[in-house]
Design an enzyme around this catalytic site. Structure first.
Site, PDB file in Angstrom:
ATOM      1  N   ASN A   4       0.716  -1.349   0.234  1.00 17.89           N
ATOM      2  CA  ASN A   4      -0.093   0.061   0.105  1.00 17.89           C
ATOM      3  C   ASN A   4       1.108   1.206  -0.033  1.00 17.89           C
ATOM      4  OD1 ASN A   4       0.659  -0.619   2.612  1.00 17.89           O
ATOM      5  ND2 ASN A   4      -1.075   0.251   3.642  1.00 17.89           N
ATOM      6  N   GLU A  50       3.315  -4.557  12.764  1.00 16.43           N
ATOM      7  CA  GLU A  50       2.305  -3.608  12.573  1.00 16.43           C
ATOM      8  C   GLU A  50       1.291  -4.102  11.423  1.00 16.43           C
ATOM      9  OE1 GLU A  50       2.673  -0.518  13.540  1.00 16.43           O
ATOM     10  OE2 GLU A  50       4.847  -0.509  14.218  1.00 16.43           O
ATOM     11  N   CYS A  66      -3.676   1.854   6.880  1.00 14.31           N
ATOM     12  CA  CYS A  66      -4.183   0.906   8.087  1.00 14.31           C
ATOM     13  C   CYS A  66      -4.649   2.044   9.011  1.00 14.31           C
ATOM     14  CB  CYS A  66      -2.881   0.109   8.538  1.00 14.31           C
ATOM     15  SG  CYS A  66      -1.405   1.247   8.787  1.00 14.31           S
ATOM     16  N   GLU A 110       7.477   1.756  15.289  1.00  9.32           N
ATOM     17  CA  GLU A 110       8.319   2.303  14.304  1.00  9.32           C
ATOM     18  C   GLU A 110       8.297   3.908  14.563  1.00  9.32           C
ATOM     19  OE1 GLU A 110       6.692   0.190  10.440  1.00  9.32           O
ATOM     20  OE2 GLU A 110       8.516  -0.986  10.810  1.00  9.32           O
TER      21      GLU A 110
HETATM   22  P1  NAD Z   1      -2.365 -10.478   3.023  1.00 10.53           P
HETATM   23  O1  NAD Z   1      -2.461 -10.791   4.307  1.00 10.53           O
HETATM   24  O2  NAD Z   1      -2.262 -11.620   2.055  1.00 10.53           O
HETATM   25  O3  NAD Z   1      -0.767  -9.902   2.790  1.00 10.53           O
HETATM   26  C1  NAD Z   1      -0.399  -8.673   3.592  1.00 10.53           C
HETATM   27  C2  NAD Z   1       1.098  -8.611   3.052  1.00 10.53           C
HETATM   28  O4  NAD Z   1       1.638  -9.611   3.682  1.00 10.53           O
HETATM   29  C3  NAD Z   1       1.179  -8.800   1.670  1.00 10.53           C
HETATM   30  O5  NAD Z   1       2.449  -7.685   1.399  1.00 10.53           O
HETATM   31  C4  NAD Z   1       1.706 -10.022   1.474  1.00 10.53           C
HETATM   32  O6  NAD Z   1       2.782 -10.016   0.433  1.00 10.53           O
HETATM   33  C5  NAD Z   1       2.357 -10.561   2.739  1.00 10.53           C
HETATM   34  N1  NAD Z   1       2.326 -11.827   3.196  1.00 10.53           N
HETATM   35  C6  NAD Z   1       1.205 -12.642   3.041  1.00 10.53           C
HETATM   36  N2  NAD Z   1       1.282 -13.796   3.550  1.00 10.53           N
HETATM   37  C7  NAD Z   1       2.657 -13.705   3.845  1.00 10.53           C
HETATM   38  C8  NAD Z   1       3.329 -14.871   4.605  1.00 10.53           C
HETATM   39  N3  NAD Z   1       3.071 -15.916   4.933  1.00 10.53           N
HETATM   40  N4  NAD Z   1       4.584 -14.553   4.877  1.00 10.53           N
HETATM   41  C9  NAD Z   1       5.109 -13.029   4.452  1.00 10.53           C
HETATM   42  N5  NAD Z   1       4.472 -12.090   4.173  1.00 10.53           N
HETATM   43  C10 NAD Z   1       3.282 -12.411   3.570  1.00 10.53           C
HETATM   44  O7  NAD Z   1      -3.338  -9.380   2.369  1.00 10.53           O
HETATM   45  P2  NAD Z   1      -3.391  -8.575   1.027  1.00 10.53           P
HETATM   46  O8  NAD Z   1      -4.541  -9.063   0.076  1.00 10.53           O
HETATM   47  O9  NAD Z   1      -2.060  -8.262   0.430  1.00 10.53           O
HETATM   48  O10 NAD Z   1      -3.949  -6.997   1.734  1.00 10.53           O
HETATM   49  C11 NAD Z   1      -5.201  -7.213   2.522  1.00 10.53           C
HETATM   50  C12 NAD Z   1      -5.244  -7.072   3.919  1.00 10.53           C
HETATM   51  O11 NAD Z   1      -3.740  -6.917   4.399  1.00 10.53           O
HETATM   52  C13 NAD Z   1      -5.940  -5.615   4.114  1.00 10.53           C
HETATM   53  O12 NAD Z   1      -7.073  -5.889   4.373  1.00 10.53           O
HETATM   54  C14 NAD Z   1      -5.082  -5.206   5.306  1.00 10.53           C
HETATM   55  O13 NAD Z   1      -5.919  -5.606   6.400  1.00 10.53           O
HETATM   56  C15 NAD Z   1      -3.709  -5.877   5.403  1.00 10.53           C
HETATM   57  N6  NAD Z   1      -2.713  -4.901   4.856  1.00 10.53           N
HETATM   58  C16 NAD Z   1      -2.229  -4.280   6.110  1.00 10.53           C
HETATM   59  C17 NAD Z   1      -1.357  -3.205   5.669  1.00 10.53           C
HETATM   60  C18 NAD Z   1      -0.822  -2.105   6.678  1.00 10.53           C
HETATM   61  O14 NAD Z   1      -0.353  -1.065   6.482  1.00 10.53           O
HETATM   62  N7  NAD Z   1      -0.910  -2.570   7.992  1.00 10.53           N
HETATM   63  C19 NAD Z   1      -0.529  -2.819   4.370  1.00 10.53           C
HETATM   64  C20 NAD Z   1      -1.418  -3.955   3.586  1.00 10.53           C
HETATM   65  C21 NAD Z   1      -2.371  -4.668   3.821  1.00 10.53           C
END
Ligand code: NAD
Length: 478
Positions: free
Chosen positions: A152, A250, A284, A458
């Site tokens: 994001n 985070e 977030c 952070e």
């Molecule tokens: P997701 O949960 O699949 O992935 C979130 C992030 O984690 C991605 O960058 C992905 O590459 C990474 N990831 C996923 N599985 C992983 C693993 N086993 N090991 C290491 N990294 C892993 O979800 P998504 O579809 O990419 O994003 C959707 C949700 O993620 C959102 O609804 C939001 O809640 C959350 N999100 C939060 C933030 C934040 O700034 N806190 C940023 C992006 C996404």
């Protein structure tokens, strides 16, 4: 549209990895293929870990002042590339170009803050218990860090972690999101150009769960840091726990924005609409649950909807665009489902409510009212351009609603009553409260969630804490 190839940076070299596998990178505004990212195999990860271990010996010996100089120089170089790097973020993630360029500059801010903090790393000396006895508390780098960052804010999320871990004297194997690799490659380039030893920085992409399980299990990885969703955070934290490794998590939020009836309702509504739809709501700390006091409710809804309707949705490269597409198809599917479920359970739609067109992941700013508190939009992080607006009567009732979820990242309260500001601020169970404000994460402020939103911080003067371990030395003169 030119096509890019994001390579891995392992053991001081840009490489395509030993498997030769690649993953596609799409532009969410057009759904066209715009690049590829190389996939790291297990042996590549082992080489990266080994390199980071060797790099640790070198980097930790660099004087703190010189670490600062290097990070300041990397920030300067990054600012010089802000337009180009910003453009790559828009193409891969979708946000409007001016937001993307601002993100690159904010990443430079984090490098500068890390540079300053590197130079302000203090050990302590205590009076001992006898004549000639002195206690020291020294803070040493924790070691090699496995760092996972999301799509994001691709460069700022990585810059926060790398600035902090390098400032503390650590090295890393970093795995940013595969969907938005180019700005992360640029960040590594400027750090290397500025003088970070090549072995200290390792950048990998690939299959996220394979990479995280391999890295976290390695005995040379001493710390895990992750930004992303709660479920993945819990998974990685449990793996880190299994191997007794400290972790910084985070994770997501579901921020209540509470509007009391003593404010300038129209002004607050316009302000909140502007903040809500930044990066198409994929933030977030975005306000995601709007609670408006009875007497202000109708006026708020009208003004908020008007402001949402003025947002110009489009390709982030077009100058008139003020909101881009969703970053990936997962978000589009999730938002469509959440809106359908909310309307089936009685919510009213005031603006938006369905995908626009069938090419490009465009979902308009969507305003809903009377949303059932039990539906998924109100329970799980929406991470998209949807704004459920519900009413409340009393302070007690709204605090209970705001605190009712397992998230605890941020909340916002709008009121002119100073006593109420203090009470609400004290009662909200979150790591960040905005009082008549929805701040972004700035480098000078510590940032971190409570409850399921994670642990560790952070930024701020706490920035280095998660990457240091204390060593007590007691010295006696015989
Ligand atoms: P997701 O949960 O699949 O992935 C979130 C992030 O984690 C991605 O960058 C992905 O590459 C990474 N990831 C996923 N599985 C992983 C693993 N086993 N090991 C290491 N990294 C892993 O979800 P998504 O579809 O990419 O994003 C959707 C949700 O993620 C959102 O609804 C939001 O809640 C959350 N999100 C939060 C933030 C934040 O700034 N806190 C940023 C992006 C996404």
């Amino acid at each position: 549209m030119s096509s890019s190839l994001a390579k891995l940076f392992i053991a001081g070299e840009w490489t395509e990895g030993s498997s030769g596998e690649r993953l596609p990178v799409y532009n969410p505004a057009t759904e066209e293929l715009v690049g590829e990212v190389c996939v790291a195999a297990a042996e590549d990860l082992d080489t990266a870990i080994e390199a980071a271990q060797v790099g640790l010996g070198e980097w930790r010996k660099v004087p703190a002042w010189d670490k600062g100089t290097i990070l300041f120089d990397a920030a300067r170089q990054l600012r010089g590339r802000a337009e180009d790097v910003g453009r790559s973020i828009t193409i891969e993630e979708g946000k409007p170009l001016q937001e993307a360029v601002a993100e690159v500059r904010r990443a430079a801010d984090f490098l500068e803050w890390g540079a300053g903090e590197a130079r302000r790393l203090y050990d302590r000396v205590h009076a001992g218990r006898s004549v000639g006895n002195v206690f020291q508390v020294r803070f040493e780098p924790i070691g090699v860090v496995a760092a996972f960052t999301p799509w994001n804010f691709p460069i700022v999320q990585l810059a926060k972690k790398i600035a902090a871990l390098l400032a503390a004297g650590c090295t890393c194997v970093a795995k940013p999101a595969e969907e938005t690799p180019t700005s992360c490659v640029a960040l590594i380039e400027v750090l290397l150009d500025a003088g970070v030893p090549p072995l200290a920085l390792n950048l990998v992409f690939g299959i996220p769960d394979k990479i995280s399980s391999h890295l976290i299990a390695s005995p040379h990885i001493q710390k895990v840091t992750f930004t992303g969703s709660v479920p993945v955070g819990k998974l990685l934290a449990s793996m880190a726990g299994k191997y007794m490794k400290p972790a910084t998590m985070e994770l997501g939020g579901h921020a209540a924005a509470i509007v009391f009836d003593d404010v300038n309702v129209e002004k607050v509504a316009r302000y909140l609409a502007a903040r809500k739809f930044v990066n198409a709501g994929q933030v977030c700390v975005a306000p995601t649950r709007f609670y408006v006091q009875d007497a202000a409710y109708d006026r708020f809804l009208t003004s908020f909807t008007e402001a949402a309707n003025k947002i110009v949705l489009g390709d982030g490269l077009r100058p008139q665009t003020t909101m881009g597409p969703l970053a990936n198809r997962r978000r589009l599917d999730a938002i469509e489902q959440m809106v359908a479920e909310a309307t089936e359970s009685g919510a009213k739609i005031h603006s938006g409510g369905s995908r626009i067109g069938n090419r490009g992941l465009y979902y308009p700013p969507t305003v809903l009212s009377e949303v059932d508190p039990n539906c998924s939009m109100m329970q799980s992080e929406p991470f998209g351009p949807v704004a459920p607006v519900n009413r409340f009567s009393s302070e007690h009732q709204v605090i209970e609603a705001a605190n009712s979820l397992d998230f605890g990242l941020s909340s916002y309260v709008f009121t002119q009553d100073i006593g109420r500001q203090e009470r609400v601020c004290a009662d909200l169970q979150v790591g960040m409260v905005g009082v008549n404000d929805v701040p972004f994460h700035l480098p000078e402020l510590p940032f971190g969630g409570w409850k399921d939103s994670g642990y560790g911080t952070e930024g701020g003067i706490e920035m280095l804490q998660g990457y240091l371990k204390p060593k007590v030395v007691s010295t006696t003169a015989f």
